[in-house]
Write an enzyme that holds these catalytic residues in place. Sequence first.
Site, PDB file in Angstrom:
ATOM      1  CB  THR A 161       1.503  -9.485  13.565  1.00 33.68           C
ATOM      2  OG1 THR A 161       1.227 -10.648  13.084  1.00 33.68           O
ATOM      3  CG2 THR A 161       1.925  -8.515  12.921  1.00 33.68           C
TER       4      THR A 161
ATOM      5  CB  SER B 202       6.240 -12.411  17.817  1.00 36.53           C
ATOM      6  OG  SER B 202       6.648 -11.241  17.884  1.00 36.53           O
ATOM      7  CB  THR B 203       4.191 -11.841  23.215  1.00 37.98           C
ATOM      8  OG1 THR B 203       2.650 -12.022  23.215  1.00 37.98           O
ATOM      9  CG2 THR B 203       4.501 -10.352  22.998  1.00 37.98           C
TER      10      THR B 203
ATOM     11  N   GLY C 233       3.751 -18.688  21.339  1.00 41.56           N
ATOM     12  CA  GLY C 233       3.606 -19.590  20.197  1.00 41.56           C
ATOM     13  C   GLY C 233       4.390 -19.596  19.098  1.00 41.56           C
ATOM     14  CB  ILE C 234       3.405 -20.477  15.574  1.00 40.10           C
ATOM     15  CG1 ILE C 234       2.848 -21.764  15.923  1.00 40.10           C
ATOM     16  CG2 ILE C 234       3.940 -20.327  14.214  1.00 40.10           C
ATOM     17  CD1 ILE C 234       1.718 -22.296  14.684  1.00 40.10           C
ATOM     18  N   GLY C 235       4.576 -17.451  16.569  1.00 36.24           N
ATOM     19  CA  GLY C 235       5.204 -16.189  16.213  1.00 36.24           C
ATOM     20  C   GLY C 235       6.438 -16.061  17.211  1.00 36.24           C
TER      21      GLY C 235
ATOM     22  CB  SER D 224      -4.524 -22.943   9.465  1.00 37.16           C
ATOM     23  OG  SER D 224      -4.911 -24.177  10.089  1.00 37.16           O
TER      24      SER D 224
ATOM     25  CE1 TYR E  72      -7.551 -20.239  13.295  1.00 36.56           C
ATOM     26  CE2 TYR E  72      -7.730 -22.394  12.494  1.00 36.56           C
ATOM     27  CZ  TYR E  72      -6.855 -21.474  13.030  1.00 36.56           C
ATOM     28  OH  TYR E  72      -5.641 -21.596  12.843  1.00 36.56           O
TER      29      TYR E  72
END
Length: 264
Positions: free
Chosen positions: A13, A15-16, A18-20, A141, A154
């Site tokens: 999820t 994933s367009t 950064g980390i994803g 995190s 967060y």
Amino acid sequence: MKIDLSGKTALVTGSTAGIGKAIARGLAATGAEVVVNGRGQAKVDATIAEIAREVPGATVRGIAADVSTAAGCKALLAAVPDVDILVNNAGIFEPKPFFEIPDEDWSRFFDINVMSGVRLSRGYMQGMLKRNWGRIVFISSESGLNIPTEMIQYGMTKTAQLAISRGLAELTRGTAVTVNSVLPGPTMSEGVETFVKDLAKQNGQSVEEAASNFVKQHRPSSILQRFARTEEIANMVVYVCSKQASATNGAALRAEGGIVNTIA
Ligand code: NAD
């Protein structure tokens, strides 16, 4: 060690970027069929094309869906009814003083960072248990352990993910399904890059100076002393999704450069 996930389907999820995106690319390189997800079709299509270009022979498709809503998760589950690997990565962060955080922010953070993973795990995990193989990974995190005072809302969501991940792992007892969480530290994703660029502008610094100062001032216990690259986080995630990681279950795996100063 050669990680081969050919024949497995993996949904990442958010994933367009950064980390994803790094995780989606990493999983595609192992031969898994990867489903990328973001909110807009254009970015989903661009990400599919990018991964196909970078990973020769990759099998990638994508679904645009907002995983912060029940309807978005339902649409995703309808479009992709079964996966072998679920990476609950989509998440948001935003520094705001506690006394200025309204109720709506607490709910919004909970919906996107926590409920997305709850709903999708509920939708996919039973199939994994039935087939007796599966991997669920929550991207939490170090902020779930060291709650940041500049974004307590967060931190709350990142701790909640650890609780859910551990609880779900208990439900896999005696099977070949695993549920783990990965805890990145400061990582130079698109989202963080925007944040650091703003910081650099505010302080009249270069982006590199602002990035280096941020880690030294705000995460002084970092042993790494720099932002991680997104691939460094993806490597840990790809490993825990691998067949080789079969004895790692219910774990909170740190990829945070040593910020959390405890031995266990
Ligand atoms: P990012 O902002 O660079 O990328 C987030 C991705 O999620 C984007 O593709 C965005 O389109 C997508 N997304 C956001 N809301 C969505 C929604 N409602 N539905 C579907 N997609 C959605 O973020 P990142 O820094 O790569 O963070 C990814 C995850 O890693 C988050 O869960 C974050 O909490 C965690 N994390 C990041 C850091 C860091 O320093 N970057 C550190 C620790 C943990």
